[in-house]
Design a protein around this motif. Structure first.
Motif, PDB file in Angstrom:
ATOM      1  N   ALA A  97       5.231   6.773 -11.320  1.00 53.96           N
ATOM      2  CA  ALA A  97       4.675   6.671  -9.974  1.00 53.96           C
ATOM      3  C   ALA A  97       4.605   5.197  -9.626  1.00 53.96           C
ATOM      4  N   GLY A  98       4.729   4.890  -8.346  1.00 51.26           N
ATOM      5  CA  GLY A  98       4.699   3.485  -7.948  1.00 51.26           C
ATOM      6  C   GLY A  98       3.965   3.266  -6.647  1.00 51.26           C
ATOM      7  N   THR A  99       3.384   2.092  -6.536  1.00 50.43           N
ATOM      8  CA  THR A  99       2.704   1.660  -5.318  1.00 50.43           C
ATOM      9  C   THR A  99       3.134   0.235  -5.019  1.00 50.43           C
ATOM     10  N   VAL A 100       3.512  -0.003  -3.771  1.00 48.70           N
ATOM     11  CA  VAL A 100       3.862  -1.360  -3.364  1.00 48.70           C
ATOM     12  C   VAL A 100       2.566  -2.162  -3.267  1.00 48.70           C
ATOM     13  N   GLY A 111       0.794  -1.227   0.000  1.00 50.92           N
ATOM     14  CA  GLY A 111       0.000   0.000   0.000  1.00 50.92           C
ATOM     15  C   GLY A 111       0.823   1.271   0.000  1.00 50.92           C
ATOM     16  N   GLU A 112       2.119   1.147   0.235  1.00 49.11           N
ATOM     17  CA  GLU A 112       2.985   2.331   0.282  1.00 49.11           C
ATOM     18  C   GLU A 112       3.088   2.992  -1.088  1.00 49.11           C
ATOM     19  N   GLU A 113       2.841   4.302  -1.099  1.00 54.26           N
ATOM     20  CA  GLU A 113       2.997   5.091  -2.324  1.00 54.26           C
ATOM     21  C   GLU A 113       4.455   5.542  -2.404  1.00 54.26           C
ATOM     22  N   LEU A 114       5.084   5.308  -3.529  1.00 59.84           N
ATOM     23  CA  LEU A 114       6.487   5.669  -3.713  1.00 59.84           C
ATOM     24  C   LEU A 114       6.586   7.042  -4.370  1.00 59.84           C
ATOM     25  N   LEU A 151       9.882 -10.983  -1.523  1.00 58.09           N
ATOM     26  CA  LEU A 151       9.671 -10.330  -2.822  1.00 58.09           C
ATOM     27  C   LEU A 151       8.726  -9.148  -2.659  1.00 58.09           C
ATOM     28  N   VAL A 152       9.091  -8.044  -3.275  1.00 56.51           N
ATOM     29  CA  VAL A 152       8.275  -6.833  -3.259  1.00 56.51           C
ATOM     30  C   VAL A 152       7.747  -6.613  -4.672  1.00 56.51           C
ATOM     31  N   THR A 153       6.435  -6.529  -4.813  1.00 58.04           N
ATOM     32  CA  THR A 153       5.814  -6.256  -6.109  1.00 58.04           C
ATOM     33  C   THR A 153       5.386  -4.797  -6.146  1.00 58.04           C
TER      34      THR A 153
END
Length: 130
Positions: free
Chosen positions: A96-99, A4-7, A106-108
Protein backbone atom coordinates in the motif's frame (compact mmCIF):
# COMPACT_ATOMS: atom_id res chain seq x y z
CA UNK A 1 0.12 12.70 -7.85
CA UNK A 2 -0.83 14.87 -4.89
CA UNK A 3 0.28 14.84 -1.26
CA UNK A 4 -2.07 12.69 0.79
CA UNK A 5 -3.17 10.59 -2.18
CA UNK A 6 -3.74 6.94 -1.32
CA UNK A 7 -2.38 4.64 -4.03
CA UNK A 8 -4.14 1.40 -4.99
CA UNK A 9 -2.95 -1.66 -3.05
CA UNK A 10 -0.81 -3.99 -5.15
CA UNK A 11 -0.87 -7.73 -4.41
CA UNK A 12 1.79 -10.19 -5.48
CA UNK A 13 1.77 -13.95 -4.95
CA UNK A 14 5.06 -15.39 -3.71
CA UNK A 15 5.48 -19.10 -4.35
CA UNK A 16 8.28 -21.59 -3.86
CA UNK A 17 8.69 -21.69 -7.64
CA UNK A 18 9.17 -17.92 -7.60
CA UNK A 19 11.82 -18.28 -4.90
CA UNK A 20 13.70 -20.78 -7.06
CA UNK A 21 13.59 -18.40 -10.02
CA UNK A 22 14.76 -15.50 -7.84
CA UNK A 23 17.60 -17.61 -6.41
CA UNK A 24 18.78 -18.37 -9.93
CA UNK A 25 18.64 -14.73 -10.98
CA UNK A 26 20.29 -13.39 -7.81
CA UNK A 27 22.76 -16.18 -7.10
CA UNK A 28 21.41 -16.47 -3.52
CA UNK A 29 20.92 -20.21 -3.03
CA UNK A 30 20.79 -20.13 0.78
CA UNK A 31 18.72 -23.20 1.75
CA UNK A 32 16.47 -21.18 4.09
CA UNK A 33 14.81 -20.06 0.85
CA UNK A 34 13.96 -23.59 -0.33
CA UNK A 35 14.38 -26.19 2.45
CA UNK A 36 11.89 -26.45 5.31
CA UNK A 37 14.34 -28.72 7.16
CA UNK A 38 17.13 -26.14 7.10
CA UNK A 39 14.84 -23.16 7.71
CA UNK A 40 13.26 -24.70 10.82
CA UNK A 41 16.64 -25.98 12.07
CA UNK A 42 17.86 -22.37 12.28
CA UNK A 43 14.72 -21.22 14.08
CA UNK A 44 12.62 -19.90 11.22
CA UNK A 45 8.93 -20.81 10.94
CA UNK A 46 9.55 -22.30 7.48
CA UNK A 47 10.99 -21.35 4.12
CA UNK A 48 11.21 -17.57 3.77
CA UNK A 49 11.41 -15.28 0.77
CA UNK A 50 14.65 -13.46 0.06
CA UNK A 51 14.57 -10.01 1.65
CA UNK A 52 15.60 -8.41 -1.62
CA UNK A 53 12.79 -10.28 -3.40
CA UNK A 54 10.34 -8.66 -1.00
CA UNK A 55 11.99 -5.28 -1.63
CA UNK A 56 11.72 -5.89 -5.38
CA UNK A 57 7.97 -6.35 -4.97
CA UNK A 58 7.78 -2.94 -3.29
CA UNK A 59 9.75 -1.51 -6.22
CA UNK A 60 7.35 -3.20 -8.64
CA UNK A 61 4.43 -1.47 -6.90
CA UNK A 62 6.22 1.88 -7.24
CA UNK A 63 6.70 1.24 -10.96
CA UNK A 64 3.01 0.34 -11.30
CA UNK A 65 1.97 3.55 -9.57
CA UNK A 66 4.42 5.90 -11.34
CA UNK A 67 5.00 4.40 -14.77
CA UNK A 68 8.26 5.57 -16.28
CA UNK A 69 9.26 7.86 -13.42
CA UNK A 70 12.93 7.76 -12.44
CA UNK A 71 13.45 6.17 -9.02
CA UNK A 72 15.79 8.44 -7.05
CA UNK A 73 15.61 6.59 -3.74
CA UNK A 74 14.18 3.29 -2.53
CA UNK A 75 14.70 1.97 0.96
CA UNK A 76 13.33 -0.13 3.81
CA UNK A 77 14.37 -2.22 6.77
CA UNK A 78 13.83 -5.97 6.74
CA UNK A 79 11.70 -6.48 9.84
CA UNK A 80 9.84 -9.80 9.43
CA UNK A 81 10.21 -12.67 7.01
CA UNK A 82 7.69 -13.61 4.33
CA UNK A 83 6.98 -17.27 5.09
CA UNK A 84 6.19 -19.17 1.89
CA UNK A 85 4.16 -22.39 2.17
CA UNK A 86 4.94 -25.46 0.08
CA UNK A 87 1.84 -25.32 -2.11
CA UNK A 88 0.81 -23.92 -5.48
CA UNK A 89 -0.77 -20.75 -4.07
CA UNK A 90 2.07 -19.42 -1.93
CA UNK A 91 1.41 -16.28 0.09
CA UNK A 92 0.47 -12.75 -0.92
CA UNK A 93 2.62 -9.70 -0.31
CA UNK A 94 0.53 -6.52 -0.27
CA UNK A 95 2.00 -3.10 -0.94
CA UNK A 96 0.00 0.00 0.00
CA UNK A 97 1.25 3.50 -0.65
CA UNK A 98 0.54 7.09 0.26
CA UNK A 99 2.02 10.14 -1.41
CA UNK A 100 3.75 12.02 1.41
CA UNK A 101 4.99 15.00 -0.56
CA UNK A 102 5.42 16.49 -4.01
CA UNK A 103 8.23 19.07 -4.06
CA UNK A 104 10.69 20.29 -6.68
CA UNK A 105 9.67 17.57 -9.13
CA UNK A 106 10.17 14.79 -6.56
CA UNK A 107 7.37 12.58 -5.27
CA UNK A 108 7.90 10.83 -1.93
CA UNK A 109 5.82 7.70 -1.38
CA UNK A 110 5.50 6.02 2.01
CA UNK A 111 4.57 2.35 1.80
CA UNK A 112 3.19 -0.38 3.99
CA UNK A 113 4.32 -3.86 2.95
CA UNK A 114 2.55 -6.79 4.60
CA UNK A 115 2.17 -10.54 4.31
CA UNK A 116 -0.32 -12.62 6.27
CA UNK A 117 -1.40 -9.44 8.06
CA UNK A 118 2.09 -8.64 9.36
CA UNK A 119 4.39 -5.81 8.29
CA UNK A 120 7.43 -7.33 6.61
CA UNK A 121 9.33 -4.16 5.71
CA UNK A 122 9.97 -1.32 8.12
CA UNK A 123 9.68 2.29 6.97
CA UNK A 124 9.61 1.52 3.24
CA UNK A 125 9.67 4.60 1.05
CA UNK A 126 10.42 5.64 -2.48
CA UNK A 127 11.31 8.97 -4.03
CA UNK A 128 10.68 9.34 -7.74
CA UNK A 129 11.26 12.11 -10.23
CA UNK A 130 8.21 12.49 -12.36
Amino acid sequence: MKAGEELPVQRYAVTRAGLVRYAGASGDFNPIHWSDRVATAVGLPGVIAHGMYTMALAARAVATWTGDAEVVELGAKFTSPVVVPDDDDGVDVEVAGTVRSVEDGLVTIAMTVTSAGEKVLGMPKAVVRG
